[in-house]
Scaffold this motif. Structure first.
Motif, PDB file in Angstrom:
ATOM      1  N   ILE A 123       8.271   9.168   5.329  1.00  0.00           N
ATOM      2  CA  ILE A 123       8.898   7.940   4.850  1.00  0.00           C
ATOM      3  C   ILE A 123       8.786   6.848   5.910  1.00  0.00           C
ATOM      4  CG2 ILE A 123      10.982   6.946   3.853  1.00  0.00           C
ATOM      5  CD1 ILE A 123       9.747   9.338   2.324  1.00  0.00           C
ATOM      6  N   SER A 124       8.256   5.693   5.509  1.00  0.00           N
ATOM      7  CA  SER A 124       8.083   4.585   6.452  1.00  0.00           C
ATOM      8  C   SER A 124       9.166   3.517   6.313  1.00  0.00           C
ATOM      9  CB  SER A 124       6.713   3.930   6.255  1.00  0.00           C
ATOM     10  OG  SER A 124       6.605   3.378   4.956  1.00  0.00           O
TER      11      SER A 124
ATOM     12  N   GLN B  53       2.677  -1.472   2.570  1.00  0.00           N
ATOM     13  CA  GLN B  53       1.439  -1.125   3.255  1.00  0.00           C
ATOM     14  C   GLN B  53       0.691  -0.053   2.456  1.00  0.00           C
ATOM     15  OE1 GLN B  53       0.175  -2.179   6.330  1.00  0.00           O
ATOM     16  NE2 GLN B  53       1.804  -3.687   6.654  1.00  0.00           N
ATOM     17  N   LYS B  54      -0.610  -0.254   2.298  1.00  0.00           N
ATOM     18  CA  LYS B  54      -1.407   0.756   1.633  1.00  0.00           C
ATOM     19  C   LYS B  54      -1.344   2.073   2.406  1.00  0.00           C
ATOM     20  CE  LYS B  54      -6.061   1.873  -0.014  1.00  0.00           C
ATOM     21  NZ  LYS B  54      -7.478   1.449  -0.110  1.00  0.00           N
ATOM     22  N   GLY B  55      -1.135   3.174   1.686  1.00  0.00           N
ATOM     23  CA  GLY B  55      -1.040   4.494   2.299  1.00  0.00           C
ATOM     24  C   GLY B  55       0.365   4.872   2.729  1.00  0.00           C
TER      25      GLY B  55
ATOM     26  N   PHE C 151       2.112   4.220  -2.088  1.00  0.00           N
ATOM     27  CA  PHE C 151       1.277   3.055  -2.373  1.00  0.00           C
ATOM     28  C   PHE C 151      -0.151   3.324  -1.898  1.00  0.00           C
ATOM     29  CE2 PHE C 151       5.624   1.715  -1.607  1.00  0.00           C
ATOM     30  CZ  PHE C 151       5.893   0.910  -2.697  1.00  0.00           C
ATOM     31  N   ASP C 152      -1.035   3.617  -2.825  1.00  0.00           N
ATOM     32  CA  ASP C 152      -2.419   3.934  -2.476  1.00  0.00           C
ATOM     33  C   ASP C 152      -3.403   2.858  -2.907  1.00  0.00           C
ATOM     34  OD1 ASP C 152      -1.845   6.382  -1.265  1.00  0.00           O
ATOM     35  OD2 ASP C 152      -1.929   7.464  -3.165  1.00  0.00           O
ATOM     36  N   ASN C 153      -2.905   1.779  -3.525  1.00  0.00           N
ATOM     37  CA  ASN C 153      -3.803   0.787  -4.102  1.00  0.00           C
ATOM     38  C   ASN C 153      -3.351  -0.623  -3.742  1.00  0.00           C
ATOM     39  OD1 ASN C 153      -5.306   2.803  -5.915  1.00  0.00           O
ATOM     40  ND2 ASN C 153      -3.175   3.087  -6.531  1.00  0.00           N
ATOM     41  N   THR C 154      -4.312  -1.482  -3.461  1.00  0.00           N
ATOM     42  CA  THR C 154      -3.994  -2.830  -3.019  1.00  0.00           C
ATOM     43  C   THR C 154      -3.717  -3.768  -4.192  1.00  0.00           C
ATOM     44  OG1 THR C 154      -6.357  -3.387  -2.974  1.00  0.00           O
ATOM     45  CG2 THR C 154      -5.345  -2.617  -0.914  1.00  0.00           C
ATOM     46  N   ALA C 155      -2.902  -4.768  -3.896  1.00  0.00           N
ATOM     47  CA  ALA C 155      -2.616  -5.847  -4.850  1.00  0.00           C
ATOM     48  C   ALA C 155      -2.393  -7.122  -4.053  1.00  0.00           C
ATOM     49  CB  ALA C 155      -1.389  -5.515  -5.686  1.00  0.00           C
TER      50      ALA C 155
ATOM     51  N   ASP D 195      10.702  -8.961 -20.621  1.00  0.00           N
ATOM     52  CA  ASP D 195      10.321 -10.309 -21.012  1.00  0.00           C
ATOM     53  C   ASP D 195      11.412 -11.330 -20.699  1.00  0.00           C
ATOM     54  OD1 ASP D 195       7.874  -9.483 -21.893  1.00  0.00           O
ATOM     55  OD2 ASP D 195       8.334  -9.594 -24.030  1.00  0.00           O
ATOM     56  N   ARG D 196      12.641 -10.859 -20.545  1.00  0.00           N
ATOM     57  CA  ARG D 196      13.748 -11.763 -20.237  1.00  0.00           C
ATOM     58  C   ARG D 196      14.049 -11.808 -18.741  1.00  0.00           C
ATOM     59  NH1 ARG D 196      16.343 -12.970 -25.252  1.00  0.00           N
ATOM     60  NH2 ARG D 196      18.306 -13.575 -24.270  1.00  0.00           N
ATOM     61  N   GLY D 197      13.243 -11.089 -17.941  1.00  0.00           N
ATOM     62  CA  GLY D 197      13.333 -11.280 -16.507  1.00  0.00           C
ATOM     63  C   GLY D 197      13.786 -10.111 -15.670  1.00  0.00           C
ATOM     64  N   THR D 198      13.949  -8.913 -16.270  1.00  0.00           N
ATOM     65  CA  THR D 198      14.442  -7.765 -15.501  1.00  0.00           C
ATOM     66  C   THR D 198      13.279  -7.022 -14.853  1.00  0.00           C
ATOM     67  OG1 THR D 198      16.031  -7.563 -17.321  1.00  0.00           O
ATOM     68  CG2 THR D 198      16.220  -5.973 -15.539  1.00  0.00           C
ATOM     69  N   MET D 199      12.553  -7.726 -14.021  1.00  0.00           N
ATOM     70  CA  MET D 199      11.448  -7.123 -13.286  1.00  0.00           C
ATOM     71  C   MET D 199      11.147  -7.959 -12.048  1.00  0.00           C
ATOM     72  SD  MET D 199       7.984  -7.941 -15.488  1.00  0.00           S
ATOM     73  CE  MET D 199       7.294  -9.589 -15.594  1.00  0.00           C
ATOM     74  N   GLY D 200      10.296  -7.429 -11.192  1.00  0.00           N
ATOM     75  CA  GLY D 200       9.899  -8.136  -9.988  1.00  0.00           C
ATOM     76  C   GLY D 200       8.436  -7.890  -9.692  1.00  0.00           C
ATOM     77  N   GLN D 201       7.959  -8.425  -8.562  1.00  0.00           N
ATOM     78  CA  GLN D 201       6.563  -8.312  -8.180  1.00  0.00           C
ATOM     79  C   GLN D 201       6.445  -7.849  -6.730  1.00  0.00           C
ATOM     80  OE1 GLN D 201       4.247 -11.790 -10.511  1.00  0.00           O
ATOM     81  NE2 GLN D 201       5.568 -12.567  -8.912  1.00  0.00           N
ATOM     82  N   PHE D 202       5.378  -7.104  -6.469  1.00  0.00           N
ATOM     83  CA  PHE D 202       5.090  -6.727  -5.084  1.00  0.00           C
ATOM     84  C   PHE D 202       3.588  -6.717  -4.868  1.00  0.00           C
ATOM     85  CE2 PHE D 202       5.052  -2.746  -7.430  1.00  0.00           C
ATOM     86  CZ  PHE D 202       4.061  -1.981  -6.840  1.00  0.00           C
ATOM     87  N   ASN D 203       3.196  -6.947  -3.635  1.00  0.00           N
ATOM     88  CA  ASN D 203       1.783  -6.802  -3.295  1.00  0.00           C
ATOM     89  C   ASN D 203       1.624  -5.685  -2.264  1.00  0.00           C
ATOM     90  OD1 ASN D 203       2.956  -8.522  -1.280  1.00  0.00           O
ATOM     91  ND2 ASN D 203       0.906  -9.060  -0.595  1.00  0.00           N
ATOM     92  N   VAL D 204       0.441  -5.142  -2.185  1.00  0.00           N
ATOM     93  CA  VAL D 204       0.137  -4.034  -1.281  1.00  0.00           C
ATOM     94  C   VAL D 204      -1.056  -4.462  -0.435  1.00  0.00           C
ATOM     95  CG1 VAL D 204      -0.446  -1.588  -1.082  1.00  0.00           C
ATOM     96  CG2 VAL D 204       0.956  -2.381  -3.004  1.00  0.00           C
ATOM     97  N   ILE D 205      -0.882  -4.405   0.883  1.00  0.00           N
ATOM     98  CA  ILE D 205      -1.932  -4.855   1.789  1.00  0.00           C
ATOM     99  C   ILE D 205      -2.474  -3.691   2.604  1.00  0.00           C
ATOM    100  CG2 ILE D 205      -0.973  -7.181   1.923  1.00  0.00           C
ATOM    101  CD1 ILE D 205       0.220  -6.453   4.634  1.00  0.00           C
ATOM    102  N   GLU D 206      -3.673  -3.840   3.098  1.00  0.00           N
ATOM    103  CA  GLU D 206      -4.289  -2.828   3.940  1.00  0.00           C
ATOM    104  C   GLU D 206      -3.469  -2.642   5.223  1.00  0.00           C
ATOM    105  OE1 GLU D 206      -6.809  -0.915   3.371  1.00  0.00           O
ATOM    106  OE2 GLU D 206      -7.860  -1.839   1.680  1.00  0.00           O
ATOM    107  N   ASN D 207      -3.370  -1.393   5.650  1.00  0.00           N
ATOM    108  CA  ASN D 207      -2.673  -1.106   6.909  1.00  0.00           C
ATOM    109  C   ASN D 207      -3.502  -1.646   8.075  1.00  0.00           C
ATOM    110  OD1 ASN D 207      -1.392   0.061   9.150  1.00  0.00           O
ATOM    111  ND2 ASN D 207      -0.768   1.835   7.933  1.00  0.00           N
TER     112      ASN D 207
END
Length: 474
Positions: free
Chosen positions: A350-351, A380-382, A439-443, A460-472
């Motif tokens: 766990i990181s 972080q990817k991985g 997290f094994d895939n980039t976004a 659709d009414r907003g009960t969600m969020g967004q994240f991106n995944v970057i290379e380590n």
């Protein structure tokens, strides 16, 4: 509060009660339609796949042809089957009057391949990603994922299965004849008007239709070979969860989630299935007796009569599929085997830890409603993170482009025998769950992944969020 029953409803119900009393149960069962099996697109290495999103027609009520949406001219979408290690030249064509975003839920790939709510396909336009398949056998699904409009488009018919095979799964004794003993089941509850047309009020917070359709047929039957049968069940309903069970009180044998297989079949009396969740189960029909996969409790004739006068959100018919075995019993009825299972990939470091408090009725996660311009966190990817989830009401939770195992539910360790990768889980109200997310895939920030409730009306009414995944960067 239950609504009062009108005089007209009472008279209609009384007439139906009389009809139920006259006809024997066997006669009523014979009226079930035959299950429709979505056409299979078996994809070889590099073969182009054309998915034309366009209007179609179907009959929810016999004799009432209505307009719907679908893929390649049919209501719903064909099943795409691919092999791990291959790649697919995919082509989406939007011939619908609205912009569409598509998602392949369960596919472990980068966001520029899977799709994103930010990659909109305008009418008369196309998108052609090359999809690489690099994961073990599983049952994914592809569907509309359009920002603030996914529920309507899924309800109209932009739903299909995406099956991944690998060499290990092919070399098992699992039932694997698609549409024969390996049966796809797409579950959707519907509300229809008197013309047989779908009705959906997009302003209500959640949608619970009174009628259950499977592959576009209402509570159908299917003739199957006598012996073991494999059911791949997808909950493509907008809000409704299902409690899967058999009406003969025999256990279901869970063999896989939507992302991975278990070490061995696990006998379960009931399996709760959240919206967007998939499971694979085995049913033993070697005794030749008809059995039904149902949702919720068994219903006798008196229960059904009582439901005629009910105005709650219960399904009119809770039979998902009636299985009618035919043919001679096999001389040997060996219990199907699963692919080799290794615990090594679950030895996770766990990181980081994150906490998410979900208030579905207020459309909030950590006091925030969805903002398409906001990235809620970067991973972080991985890496592997521990997520603590708490919801104020029972709801499904899902994420895109990553996978997780359930560590605890209600502060109790999750059963080790159900250990498998997942992308969707059911959260009970006011009970904490912990997930170990990998997290094994980039976004990118331009095409982020999403997370949040799996109820499409609430998303659709907003009960969600967004994240991106970057290379380590280390």
């Amino acid at each position: 509060m239950k609504k009062a029953i009108t005089r007209r409803q009472f008279l209609q119900g009384s007439a139906l009660v009389g009809a139920l009393a006259i006809f024997p149960r066997s006669t009523l069962a014979a009226e079930r339609p035959a299950l429709n099996i979505p056409p299979l697109m078996d994809i070889g290495r590099g073969r182009p796949v054309r998915l034309d999103l366009r209007p179609a027609q179907t009959q929810f009520d016999k004799g009432k042809l209505v307009d719907v949406w679908g893929v390649n001219g049919q209501y719903l979408a064909p099943t795409v089957r691919v092999k791990s290690g291959n790649f697919v030249k995919l082509a989406y064509l939007n011939n619908l009057p609205q912009k569409i975003s598509m998602n392949i839920q369960g596919l472990q790939a980068s966001s520029d391949i899977i799709g994103s709510v930010h990659r909109s396909l305008e009418p008369k336009n196309s998108w052609s990603p090359i999809v690489s398949i690099n994961q073990p056998a599983c049952t994914c699904w592809y569907h509309a994922d359009t920002m603030l409009n996914s529920a309507f488009q899924i309800y109209r018919g932009l739903v299909g299965l995406w099956l991944i095979e690998d060499e290990q799964s092919k070399n098992t004794t699992l039932p694997n004849k698609y549409g024969v003993n390996d049966i796809p089941l797409i579950l959707q509850d519907q509300l229809l008007n008197k013309e047989g047309v779908q009705v959906l009020d997009k302003n209500i917070p959640q949608f619970l239709g009174k009628r259950l359709f499977v592959n576009g047929q209402e509570s159908p039957y299917f003739n199957v070979p006598r012996g073991w049968v494999r059911l791949r069940v997808l909950n493509a309903s907008l809000s409704r969860a299902y409690d899967l069970r058999l009406d003969n009180d025999q256990p279901l044998r869970l063999i896989a989630t939507g992302v991975g297989m278990l070490a061995e079949p696990v006998e379960m009396d009931i399996i709760r299935l959240a919206p967007s969740e998939r499971v694979e189960v085995l049913v033993d029909l070697s005794d030749g007796k008809t059995v039904s996969l149902i949702s919720g409790q068994k219903r006798d004739i008196f229960y059904k009569i009582g439901q005629v006068f009910s105005s709650d959100d219960e399904l009119i018919d809770n039979v998902i599929l009636e299985l009618r075995p035919e043919g001679m019993a096999a001389v040997l009825n060996t219990k199907p085997s699963l692919p080799a299972f290794s615990l090594d990939e679950f030895n996770l470091k766990i990181s980081q830890e994150r906490r998410f408090t979900i208030r579905p009725s207020d459309y909030l996660i950590n006091q925030k409603r969805f903002d398409p311009k906001r990235i809620d966190f970067t991973a972080q990817k991985g890496s592997v993170e521990r997520w603590y989830l708490h919801s104020t009401q029972a709801v499904g939770f899902t994420l895109q482009g990553a996978k997780f195992i359930v560590e605890t539910q209600n502060r109790k360790p999750f059963p080790i025998k159900q250990l498998a990768w997942r992308d969707t889980v059911w959260l009970e109200a006011e009970q904490e769950a912990t997930l170990l997310v990998r997290f094994d895939n980039t976004a990118s920030e331009q095409l982020p992944f999403t997370f949040g409730v799996s109820d499409f009306m609430l998303r659709d009414r907003g009960t969600m969020g967004q994240f991106n995944v970057i290379e380590n960067r280390q």
